[in-house]
Design a protein around this motif. Structure first.
Motif, PDB file in Angstrom:
ATOM      1  N   GLU A  86     -57.278  46.225 -19.126  1.00 51.63           N
ATOM      2  CA  GLU A  86     -58.538  46.127 -19.849  1.00 51.63           C
ATOM      3  C   GLU A  86     -59.290  47.451 -19.850  1.00 51.63           C
ATOM      4  O   GLU A  86     -59.964  47.801 -20.819  1.00 51.63           O
ATOM      5  CB  GLU A  86     -59.407  45.017 -19.245  1.00 51.63           C
ATOM      6  N   ASN A  87     -59.188  48.225 -18.761  1.00 54.29           N
ATOM      7  CA  ASN A  87     -59.944  49.469 -18.691  1.00 54.29           C
ATOM      8  C   ASN A  87     -59.322  50.584 -19.527  1.00 54.29           C
ATOM      9  O   ASN A  87     -59.783  51.720 -19.493  1.00 54.29           O
ATOM     10  CB  ASN A  87     -60.114  49.920 -17.243  1.00 54.29           C
ATOM     11  N   ALA A  88     -58.276  50.265 -20.292  1.00 51.27           N
ATOM     12  CA  ALA A  88     -57.698  51.258 -21.192  1.00 51.27           C
ATOM     13  C   ALA A  88     -58.633  51.542 -22.358  1.00 51.27           C
ATOM     14  O   ALA A  88     -58.513  52.585 -23.013  1.00 51.27           O
ATOM     15  CB  ALA A  88     -56.352  50.776 -21.724  1.00 51.27           C
ATOM     16  N   PHE A  89     -59.570  50.635 -22.620  1.00 49.62           N
ATOM     17  CA  PHE A  89     -60.454  50.770 -23.765  1.00 49.62           C
ATOM     18  C   PHE A  89     -61.833  51.260 -23.359  1.00 49.62           C
ATOM     19  O   PHE A  89     -62.329  50.958 -22.282  1.00 49.62           O
ATOM     20  CB  PHE A  89     -60.594  49.425 -24.492  1.00 49.62           C
ATOM     21  N   ASP A  90     -62.439  51.982 -24.268  1.00 48.67           N
ATOM     22  CA  ASP A  90     -63.813  52.432 -24.116  1.00 48.67           C
ATOM     23  C   ASP A  90     -64.756  51.220 -24.092  1.00 48.67           C
ATOM     24  O   ASP A  90     -64.442  50.165 -24.663  1.00 48.67           O
ATOM     25  CB  ASP A  90     -64.159  53.354 -25.294  1.00 48.67           C
ATOM     26  N   SER A  91     -65.897  51.374 -23.480  1.00 41.84           N
ATOM     27  CA  SER A  91     -66.850  50.267 -23.358  1.00 41.84           C
ATOM     28  C   SER A  91     -67.405  49.817 -24.710  1.00 41.84           C
ATOM     29  O   SER A  91     -67.974  48.727 -24.813  1.00 41.84           O
ATOM     30  CB  SER A  91     -68.003  50.669 -22.444  1.00 41.84           C
ATOM     31  N   ARG A  92     -67.228  50.644 -25.747  1.00 46.15           N
ATOM     32  CA  ARG A  92     -67.725  50.260 -27.075  1.00 46.15           C
ATOM     33  C   ARG A  92     -66.792  49.281 -27.781  1.00 46.15           C
ATOM     34  O   ARG A  92     -67.141  48.742 -28.839  1.00 46.15           O
ATOM     35  CB  ARG A  92     -67.884  51.515 -27.944  1.00 46.15           C
ATOM     36  N   VAL A  93     -65.622  49.036 -27.215  1.00 49.06           N
ATOM     37  CA  VAL A  93     -64.613  48.194 -27.856  1.00 49.06           C
ATOM     38  C   VAL A  93     -64.639  46.782 -27.258  1.00 49.06           C
ATOM     39  O   VAL A  93     -64.562  46.609 -26.040  1.00 49.06           O
ATOM     40  CB  VAL A  93     -63.208  48.797 -27.697  1.00 49.06           C
ATOM     41  N   THR A  94     -64.759  45.780 -28.123  1.00 54.18           N
ATOM     42  CA  THR A  94     -64.617  44.391 -27.690  1.00 54.18           C
ATOM     43  C   THR A  94     -63.125  44.093 -27.560  1.00 54.18           C
ATOM     44  O   THR A  94     -62.335  44.448 -28.437  1.00 54.18           O
ATOM     45  CB  THR A  94     -65.244  43.437 -28.718  1.00 54.18           C
ATOM     46  N   VAL A  95     -62.720  43.453 -26.480  1.00 51.39           N
ATOM     47  CA  VAL A  95     -61.302  43.221 -26.209  1.00 51.39           C
ATOM     48  C   VAL A  95     -61.010  41.733 -26.076  1.00 51.39           C
ATOM     49  O   VAL A  95     -61.693  41.018 -25.332  1.00 51.39           O
ATOM     50  CB  VAL A  95     -60.855  43.944 -24.922  1.00 51.39           C
ATOM     51  N   THR A  96     -60.012  41.266 -26.810  1.00 52.83           N
ATOM     52  CA  THR A  96     -59.514  39.899 -26.686  1.00 52.83           C
ATOM     53  C   THR A  96     -58.038  39.974 -26.321  1.00 52.83           C
ATOM     54  O   THR A  96     -57.260  40.638 -27.009  1.00 52.83           O
ATOM     55  CB  THR A  96     -59.654  39.129 -28.014  1.00 52.83           C
ATOM     56  N   HIS A  97     -57.660  39.315 -25.239  1.00 44.29           N
ATOM     57  CA  HIS A  97     -56.251  39.269 -24.833  1.00 44.29           C
ATOM     58  C   HIS A  97     -55.611  37.981 -25.333  1.00 44.29           C
ATOM     59  O   HIS A  97     -56.165  36.894 -25.174  1.00 44.29           O
ATOM     60  CB  HIS A  97     -56.129  39.370 -23.308  1.00 44.29           C
ATOM     61  N   VAL A  98     -54.460  38.104 -25.951  1.00 47.91           N
ATOM     62  CA  VAL A  98     -53.752  36.973 -26.545  1.00 47.91           C
ATOM     63  C   VAL A  98     -52.356  36.910 -25.945  1.00 47.91           C
ATOM     64  O   VAL A  98     -51.612  37.887 -26.016  1.00 47.91           O
ATOM     65  CB  VAL A  98     -53.657  37.129 -28.080  1.00 47.91           C
ATOM     66  N   GLN A  99     -52.005  35.781 -25.350  1.00 51.72           N
ATOM     67  CA  GLN A  99     -50.696  35.609 -24.726  1.00 51.72           C
ATOM     68  C   GLN A  99     -49.842  34.618 -25.514  1.00 51.72           C
ATOM     69  O   GLN A  99     -50.373  33.749 -26.220  1.00 51.72           O
ATOM     70  CB  GLN A  99     -50.854  35.108 -23.286  1.00 51.72           C
ATOM     71  N   ARG A 100     -48.535  34.740 -25.374  1.00 53.74           N
ATOM     72  CA  ARG A 100     -47.618  33.870 -26.114  1.00 53.74           C
ATOM     73  C   ARG A 100     -47.780  32.389 -25.767  1.00 53.74           C
ATOM     74  O   ARG A 100     -47.463  31.526 -26.586  1.00 53.74           O
ATOM     75  CB  ARG A 100     -46.165  34.290 -25.847  1.00 53.74           C
ATOM     76  N   ASP A 101     -48.254  32.096 -24.566  1.00 54.07           N
ATOM     77  CA  ASP A 101     -48.328  30.691 -24.158  1.00 54.07           C
ATOM     78  C   ASP A 101     -49.713  30.086 -24.378  1.00 54.07           C
ATOM     79  O   ASP A 101     -50.014  29.009 -23.877  1.00 54.07           O
ATOM     80  CB  ASP A 101     -47.914  30.538 -22.690  1.00 54.07           C
ATOM     81  N   ASP A 102     -50.561  30.742 -25.147  1.00 52.21           N
ATOM     82  CA  ASP A 102     -51.875  30.182 -25.445  1.00 52.21           C
ATOM     83  C   ASP A 102     -51.793  29.200 -26.610  1.00 52.21           C
ATOM     84  O   ASP A 102     -50.849  29.228 -27.394  1.00 52.21           O
ATOM     85  CB  ASP A 102     -52.860  31.295 -25.765  1.00 52.21           C
ATOM     86  N   PRO A 103     -52.786  28.344 -26.763  1.00 51.41           N
ATOM     87  CA  PRO A 103     -52.735  27.312 -27.803  1.00 51.41           C
ATOM     88  C   PRO A 103     -52.892  27.896 -29.200  1.00 51.41           C
ATOM     89  O   PRO A 103     -53.394  29.008 -29.375  1.00 51.41           O
ATOM     90  CB  PRO A 103     -53.907  26.393 -27.446  1.00 51.41           C
ATOM     91  N   PRO A 104     -52.448  27.147 -30.202  1.00 49.14           N
ATOM     92  CA  PRO A 104     -52.631  27.591 -31.587  1.00 49.14           C
ATOM     93  C   PRO A 104     -54.091  27.905 -31.885  1.00 49.14           C
ATOM     94  O   PRO A 104     -54.999  27.261 -31.366  1.00 49.14           O
ATOM     95  CB  PRO A 104     -52.146  26.389 -32.416  1.00 49.14           C
TER      96      PRO A 104
END
Length: 229
Positions: free
Chosen positions: A188-206
């Motif tokens: 997560e800390n790869a992004f600057d604080s100005r960027v909103t980050v959403t993590h999406v995994q293969r096993d998450d619901p549709p």
């Protein structure tokens, strides 16, 4: 910085999302209320990574269901959008045949957007962010009165000459930036604080990808809200 934890269902369990509506009975998930049109002109640009690490059989979205979910999110908002609310589609291989210049979120505009919601026939599967990012900046320069939001759907395994510099340039985009990270291999800390980050995994619901884009689409709309998961 805003962190949302959202995940992507394996492609074999997720069929194409129908256009329009947010009814759980037809999509398997509910996005929420798009609210009323934004009081200011807006431009939402979706950028797609179609590299092998995303679309290969072992990739983060092997059946490209992210396109169907993005279409659905655009369509839900388009049912109640104003002419000054625009959408656009770019790909990491930009410029390419799959790019769609800004169009109003209405019936005609949705037809054009759908034409870009697929892996481009002339795409080489680039893993470099900068070509499409710079195309997005050019689009915002053509619409200076519009408040811009950039949504990048990628695993962010970037092959730009300097990936760190590419992410810095992403954060400097003249508008809001939403990084939808397909897969969990990036910190997560790869992004600057100005960027909103959403993590999406293969096993998450549709609906995970649809919810991510929908959240950006309703940012400036009046009364828009995400449905509870």
């Amino acid at each position: 910085m805003t962190f949302l934890t959202i995940r992507l269902q394996p492609g074999r369990l997720l069929g194409p999302a129908p256009a329009g509506g947010g009814d759980r009975a037809t999509t398997g998930y509910r996005l929420g209320s798009p609210g009323a049109p934004s009081p200011v002109p807006t431009l939402t640009i979706a950028i797609f990574d179609n590299s092998g690490s995303v679309i290969s059989p072992s990739g983060t979205d092997p059946l490209s269901n992210r396109f169907a979910e993005v279409e659905h999110a655009f369509a839900v908002v388009a049912k109640q959008a104003a002419p000054h609310e625009l959408g656009a589609v770019l790909h990491f291989d930009s410029p390419c045949r799959g790019d769609v210049a800004p169009v109003a979120l209405n019936r005609g505009g949705m037809t054009k957007l759908r034409g870009g919601l697929t892996v481009p026939s002339d795409g080489a599967g680039s893993s470099a962010l900068l070509p499409s990012l710079r195309q997005a900046v050019k689009l915002t320069e053509r619409y200076p009165q519009h408040t811009a939001t950039l949504v990048v759907l990628s695993d962010f395994m970037l092959l730009d000459a300097n990936p760190t510099a590419a992410l810095r340039e992403l954060a400097a985009f003249p508008g809001e930036v939403h990084a939808v990270v397909l897969g969990g291999r990036l910190q997560e800390n790869a992004f600057d604080s100005r960027v909103t980050v959403t993590h999406v995994q293969r096993d998450d619901p549709p609906g995970a990808v649809a919810r991510a884009l929908f959240a950006s689409l309703i940012t400036h709309r009046r009364g828009g809200r995400l449905a509870p998961r």
